[in-house]
Each structure stands twice: as structure tokens, then as C-alpha cells.
Design a protein around this motif. Structure first.
Motif, PDB file in Angstrom:
ATOM      1  N   PRO A 140       0.808  -1.329  -0.114  1.00 23.45           N
ATOM      2  CA  PRO A 140       0.106   0.081   0.088  1.00 23.45           C
ATOM      3  C   PRO A 140       1.002   1.244  -0.023  1.00 23.45           C
ATOM      4  O   PRO A 140       1.970   1.014   0.606  1.00 23.45           O
ATOM      5  CB  PRO A 140      -0.673  -0.113   1.227  1.00 23.45           C
ATOM      6  N   LYS A 141       0.430   2.437  -0.532  1.00 17.37           N
ATOM      7  CA  LYS A 141       1.259   3.317  -0.877  1.00 17.37           C
ATOM      8  C   LYS A 141       1.392   4.453   0.403  1.00 17.37           C
ATOM      9  O   LYS A 141       2.510   4.729   0.753  1.00 17.37           O
ATOM     10  CB  LYS A 141       0.491   4.594  -1.861  1.00 17.37           C
ATOM     11  N   SER A 142       0.415   3.999   1.376  1.00 19.32           N
ATOM     12  CA  SER A 142       0.544   4.619   2.784  1.00 19.32           C
ATOM     13  C   SER A 142       1.742   4.072   3.515  1.00 19.32           C
ATOM     14  O   SER A 142       2.200   4.762   4.300  1.00 19.32           O
ATOM     15  CB  SER A 142      -0.761   4.133   3.746  1.00 19.32           C
ATOM     16  N   LYS A 143       2.079   2.682   3.215  1.00 23.97           N
ATOM     17  CA  LYS A 143       3.133   2.046   3.857  1.00 23.97           C
ATOM     18  C   LYS A 143       4.559   2.527   3.245  1.00 23.97           C
ATOM     19  O   LYS A 143       5.539   2.589   4.058  1.00 23.97           O
ATOM     20  CB  LYS A 143       2.909   0.628   4.001  1.00 23.97           C
ATOM     21  N   GLU A 144       4.619   2.628   1.818  1.00 27.59           N
ATOM     22  CA  GLU A 144       5.682   3.182   1.350  1.00 27.59           C
ATOM     23  C   GLU A 144       6.129   4.424   1.918  1.00 27.59           C
ATOM     24  O   GLU A 144       7.328   4.673   1.947  1.00 27.59           O
ATOM     25  CB  GLU A 144       5.400   3.071  -0.262  1.00 27.59           C
ATOM     26  N   LYS A 145       5.288   5.512   2.047  1.00 28.66           N
ATOM     27  CA  LYS A 145       5.434   6.831   2.603  1.00 28.66           C
ATOM     28  C   LYS A 145       6.294   6.420   3.899  1.00 28.66           C
ATOM     29  O   LYS A 145       7.174   7.440   4.056  1.00 28.66           O
ATOM     30  CB  LYS A 145       4.270   7.552   2.514  1.00 28.66           C
TER      31      LYS A 145
END
Length: 427
Positions: A65-70
Motif C-alpha cells: 500500500p502507498k501509505s506504507k511506502e511513505k
């Protein structure tokens, strides 16, 4: 496929994943479902795991998920594939592999951390939360492998902000001020700033330390390009994240399984007691040769990894339409090889619910034991994880006793499995 959009997400997160997967697998050997807003194919055979993670790995990319990549950083090695991933993974694996310049030289310091942690738990004279205490120990080991000896102020600032990021990592990704995720984003920004200060000092002082940070600073690709400060920071945080919760969870289960199997515990004690006596009752430190010669204890760690299956599955995405055994996996669908199902399949491990380290006296069949993943994205730090497990077990069983406080059965997921109530032993 479950309900529209939410699919079967609620079912998966409200029950034991083993039951969720096994129930569906009884009906369909391989599983089509819809989780976290994504259509998914779940594959539960060794052949399928090899297909996705090894022989046809180029058809599937790692996906998060993009939220975790951030929160970790977009340049972290496990978000990538291709040349960048390959070269960075080799560097990290080399830095954390067992050779005289890396892991072997860390043994005395890891042993000191293990002794300090165990003695602090016993000195507290109260019930401890094992998983949380193991996370502290594993964090300190990871910190040592990455930075070597680092000035105390930096360490405390990094630990403080990393803890905030860790708490927000699995929270609902909303940027509303005051939420765990928003706090984590702010803490991640501070982490990047602190790491850049450390990197700048290393460069200015031209300090050549044999640690992961030193290897990242010295790295150059085939074109002679060095890593940027952001790339180094992302990979440092990525290594900390990849190592901490998983290794802490395994160590927690090892305590649980040894406690619940007194005959095995006594046998492990006997093996470790011989080393303890050879070292004049811990007056001399453990040697590399001694750590490499703990056959029963090593089998206990392997069986704990199989039983607990900390990483239940890998998460990949088909980059093109893929055909597997006559079935189409459409481009963009998520693909999840189910390690947990394979580890608990009686076809490969007889009596899979029984804790039996002796099963590892014989090498498991290919692609049936996958505790650290498989292929190009397998965990590059697995040797470091095994090392800290063996060192901690040695000092635990030779010097301490422990008992369960609270529930002695059941599992909770957050997302990694830990015994119910986080398993709180009294040392």
C-alpha cells in the motif's frame, strides 16, 4: 469473491488466518478472493510458490500500500525489482552475512545486548510483555548492525521517532492531525533529517566503519553512481522495519514453545549447558564455532518458524496476464503464495500442529519450508535473525526460568502472530 469492494477482508482479519485459508482450500486447492480492495489469487502449493517467487518472478512485482511506502521510504529495496533491487539486495545481504568482517565480529556485542536484556527483565521483578521487550532487543541488534557504535543522543532520537512511525504503520492511513498515521508521517520526516545528519558527519569525518551504513555510503553501481542520502535513509529504515517485528515475534514463540514442551526444553538446556560449562560459566564469551554447533537449538528455531509462520504469505502483483496451469491471472491482480498453508500441510509435515524439532533432522522437501521468503526477494537478513535467536536462547535457558502469566492459548494478529495477551512470562 465476497462483498462488493470489501470482498472478504473482514473475514480474513476477524479470524485465525490458518482457519480462513484452510476452510477455503478444502473447497478449492487454490483460491480466488477479494481483499483490501484488490482481486487476489491465493496459491497454496510448493509448485505455485516456486512459479511466482523463483522461476517466473519477473512476471510478478512486489506490491505494498502507498501509505506504507511513505512511512518506510520509496527507495527501500523491497519496493523494487530489476538492477536497483538486485545490487542493493546483494549489498545488504553481504553486509549481514556470516563472515569475519560482518556478523562474526558482532557476536560479542549481540551477546552483551542479550545478557543486558534478560537481566533487566529479571531485575524488574514483575511480569513483562515478552513481544514488546523482544522488539527492544531486536531493535538494538539492528541498530548495531546498521550503525555500529553511534553517539547516544542520535540513538535516542532515532528510537523515539521510529517508535512513533512503528505505531502508525498499521493504522488507518488518514492525514487528519492527531491520528496515529499523521503522527507517523511527521516522525518519519524527522527520522530522515536525523539520518541525513549522521550521513553528513560520516562523510565529513571520512569514517570507514564496517557496518551497513558504511557499505551503503561506499556503494557505487555499474555506472559509478553513488546512493543519494534519501536512498540510504529509506534503506536503513526498511532494514529496521523488516527485521524488528518478525524476529521479535519468532523469539516470543520460541519462549512459548519451550515453556509448553518441557522435555524439549530440558534437552536444549543440556546442549547449552555443555557450552556454558566450556566457557567457564559464562566467564568467556560465546565463540562463532560454538554458535554454529547448536544442532538441537537450531532445529528448535526452525520448528518455531514453521509452527508460527510469522510471514503468512508474500504479496505480489501480476505485471502482465499470466497463465498458470491453464488458469488466467489477469494483469494487476494480486498474487499471494500462502506460506502458512504449506507449513501446516500434513502432506509435507506430519502432525503439523505438533511442535517437533526432530522433523528437521531431515531436510524438508523443496519449496515446503519458506520462513524467510523465496527467490530474489527472500529476506537478506535471515542469518542475522538466526544469530540473535541462538545467542538469546543460550543465555535464557542456562540462567533463567520463566512462567506464563494470563492466557496460555490462542493467537492474536497485529499483523504478525503473537500468543494471546502477547504472552507475558515471569522470569
Amino acid at each position: 469473491m465476497g462483498w462488493p469492494y470489501i470482498g472478504e477482508t473482514l473475514q480474513m482479519y476477524s479470524m485465525d488466518p490458518s482457519i480462513f485459508f484452510a476452510t477455503k482450500q478444502k473447497v478449492w486447492r487454490d483460491i480466488k478472493t477479494h481483499i483490501l480492495g484488490c482481486p487476489c489469487v491465493m496459491l497454496a502449493s510448493p509448485e505455485a510458490t516456486k512459479f511466482v517467487l523463483q522461476t517466473h518472478a519477473h512476471l510478478f512485482k512486489p506490491t505494498y500500500p502507498k501509505s506504507k511506502e511513505k512511512l518506510i521510504g520509496p527507495s527501500a529495496v523491497f519496493f523494487h525489482q530489476g538492477d536497483y533491487h538486485s545490487s542493493l539486495r546483494k549489498l545488504i545481504q553481504s553486509s549481514l552475512s556470516p563472515n569475519p568482517n560482518t556478523l562474526q565480529r558482532l557476536v560479542p556485542d549481540i551477546e552483551a545486548l542479550a545478557i543486558s536484556a534478560l537481566e533487566s527483565w529479571a531485575a524488574a521483578g514483575t511480569v513483562i510483555n515478552t513481544y514488546h521487550e523482544m522488539k527492544k532487543f531486536v531493535f538494538d541488534v539492528g541498530f548495531l548492525a546498521i550503525f555500529g557504535r553511534l553517539e547516544g543522543t542520535y540513538k535516542e532520537k532515532l528510537k523515539e521517532n521510529y517508535s512513533i512511525v512503528d505505531k502508525g504503520y498499521n493504522s488507518f492511513p488518514t492525514k487528519i492531525p492527531g491520528t496515529a498515521y499523521h503522527k507517523a508521517l511527521l516522525a518519519r520526516k524527522k527520522l530522515g533529517q536525523i539520518l541525513k545528519q549522521i550521513i553528513c558527519e560520516r562523510k565529513e569525518n571520512k569514517v570507514l566503519q564496517k557496518d551497513l551504513l558504511g557499505d551503503l555510503l561506499n556503494f557505487q553501481d555499474e555506472k559509478g553512481q553513488s546512493l543519494t542520502e534519501d536512498q540510504i535513509s529509506d534503506n536503513i529504515i526498511g532494514v529496521l522495519f523488516a527485521a524488528q517485528d518478525t524476529t521479535a515475534s519468532v523469539l516470543t514463540w520460541i519462549l512459548k514453545y519451550l515453556h509448553d514442551n518441557p522435555d524439549i526444553l530440558e534437552a536444549v538446556k543440556a546442549e547449552q549447558k555443555a557450552i556454558y560449562e566450556a566457557n567457564d560459566k559464562c566467564k568467556r564469551p560465546l565463540t562463532w564455532a560454538q554458535i554454529r554447533d547448536m544442532p538441537l537449538t537450531h532445529r528448535v528455531t526452525l520448528e518455531s518458524l514453521r509452527m508460527a509462520s510469522i510471514i503468512s504469505f508474500a504479496f505480489r502483483e501480476a505485471v502482465v496476464d499470466v497463465e498458470y496451469k491453464g488458469y488466467l491471472i489477469p494483469k494487476g491482480w494480486k498474487v499471494m503464495p500462502l506460506f502458512r498453508n504449506i507449513h501446516h500441510n500434513p502432506e509435507f509435515f506430519s502432525g503439523p500442529q505438533n511442535f517437533d524439532p526432530s522433523r528437521f533432522e531431515v531436510t524438508p522437501k523443496p519449496n515446503t519450508f519458506i520462513p524467510f521468503g523465496k527467490g530474489v526477494h527472500a529476506c537478506p537478513g535471515n542469518e542475522l535473525a538466526k544469530l540473535e535467536m541462538l545467542i538469546l536462547i543460550h543465555h535464557l535457558v542456562t540462567k533463567f526460568r520463566w512462567e506464563v502469566a494470563g492466557s496460555q492459548s490462542g493467537i492474536q494478529y497485529g499483523p504478525f502472530p503473537v500468543p494471546r495477551m502477547d504472552y507475558q512470562p515471569d522470569l
